[in-house]
Design a protein around this motif. Sequence first.
Motif, PDB file in Angstrom:
ATOM      1  N   ASN A   5     -44.121  34.575  -5.526  1.00  0.00           N
ATOM      2  CA  ASN A   5     -43.207  35.134  -4.536  1.00  0.00           C
ATOM      3  C   ASN A   5     -43.459  34.601  -3.126  1.00  0.00           C
ATOM      4  O   ASN A   5     -42.774  35.000  -2.189  1.00  0.00           O
ATOM      5  N   ASN A  46     -40.470  32.862  -1.519  1.00  0.00           N
ATOM      6  CA  ASN A  46     -39.424  33.830  -1.186  1.00  0.00           C
ATOM      7  C   ASN A  46     -39.747  34.573   0.109  1.00  0.00           C
ATOM      8  O   ASN A  46     -38.863  34.825   0.930  1.00  0.00           O
ATOM      9  N   MET A  68     -37.651  34.617   3.579  1.00  0.00           N
ATOM     10  CA  MET A  68     -37.251  35.857   4.241  1.00  0.00           C
ATOM     11  C   MET A  68     -37.675  35.846   5.711  1.00  0.00           C
ATOM     12  O   MET A  68     -36.916  36.263   6.597  1.00  0.00           O
ATOM     13  N   GLN A 105     -26.397  38.477   6.563  1.00  0.00           N
ATOM     14  CA  GLN A 105     -26.228  38.340   5.115  1.00  0.00           C
ATOM     15  C   GLN A 105     -27.291  37.435   4.518  1.00  0.00           C
ATOM     16  O   GLN A 105     -27.836  37.723   3.446  1.00  0.00           O
ATOM     17  N   LEU A 141     -30.572  39.379   4.388  1.00  0.00           N
ATOM     18  CA  LEU A 141     -30.589  40.366   3.301  1.00  0.00           C
ATOM     19  C   LEU A 141     -30.722  39.696   1.940  1.00  0.00           C
ATOM     20  O   LEU A 141     -31.409  40.201   1.048  1.00  0.00           O
ATOM     21  N   ALA A 142     -30.050  38.555   1.776  1.00  0.00           N
ATOM     22  CA  ALA A 142     -30.144  37.823   0.516  1.00  0.00           C
ATOM     23  C   ALA A 142     -31.575  37.328   0.277  1.00  0.00           C
ATOM     24  O   ALA A 142     -32.104  37.407  -0.833  1.00  0.00           O
ATOM     25  N   LYS A 183     -34.274  38.645   1.560  1.00  0.00           N
ATOM     26  CA  LYS A 183     -35.108  39.835   1.320  1.00  0.00           C
ATOM     27  C   LYS A 183     -34.950  40.318  -0.110  1.00  0.00           C
ATOM     28  O   LYS A 183     -35.933  40.695  -0.758  1.00  0.00           O
ATOM     29  N   GLN A 184     -33.726  40.306  -0.614  1.00  0.00           N
ATOM     30  CA  GLN A 184     -33.495  40.741  -2.005  1.00  0.00           C
ATOM     31  C   GLN A 184     -34.176  39.799  -2.989  1.00  0.00           C
ATOM     32  O   GLN A 184     -34.778  40.232  -3.966  1.00  0.00           O
TER      33      GLN A 184
END
Length: 216
Positions: free
Chosen positions: A163, A166, A170, A209, A212-213, A215-216
């Motif tokens: 992760n 990712n 973020m 957006q 948020l993407a 973060k998801q």
Amino acid sequence: CYFACILCLIAGRALNVLMPAQLGKVADNLSGGEPPYRDLAIWLLLALAAHQPGIQLVETLAKIPIENFSYRGLTNAAFGHVMDLSMDFHSERDSAEVIRAIEQGHAITSLLSTLVLDIIPTSLDLLIALIYLSHRFNHFVAIALLAATIIFTAAEVLATSWNLNNRRAMAKASRQEAKVILQAVQGWQTVSFFNMFRYERHRFGQAVQDQLAAKQ
């Protein structure tokens, strides 16, 4: 302050043993038909000492100077590092991105607190559990607990490494969102002169957006 936190941890472990034992005395009194007021009052005092009115309050207050010390050292070091960087670095990056990058580094301030006040006590709890299970039951039960702990820890380390990219994405998206905000607010007169409010709203909405993407 660290010493006070460690004492609170030791007291908390002791209270975790004393509270169920005291509650057992209350149950014995009830089953024997005796009034349990004295034992119940002792249990109440132990419960208060184990939670927010007691050692948790002391530990919370003791953590404040520790976190402030870490925050002060990291923030000053990060600010000094940024100010010492070359002209090329500052000319190629937006100031909002740099500011957000410094802010995102504040999570490191909890690293020392987590290590001393969470990881080490958990390791001690595991050691005590292994000794207790081995003594109370047999060695195979302790080995089963140790094997489960090793598997869980390995899975956690592996998942964290997977992760990592990712989390970097973020952080980058969050810095981009801050960059759009600062540019739009600082350049409000320019945006107003050229009637670019709709464009800036769209650009900020897209940055949100993207954040948020990521973060998801």
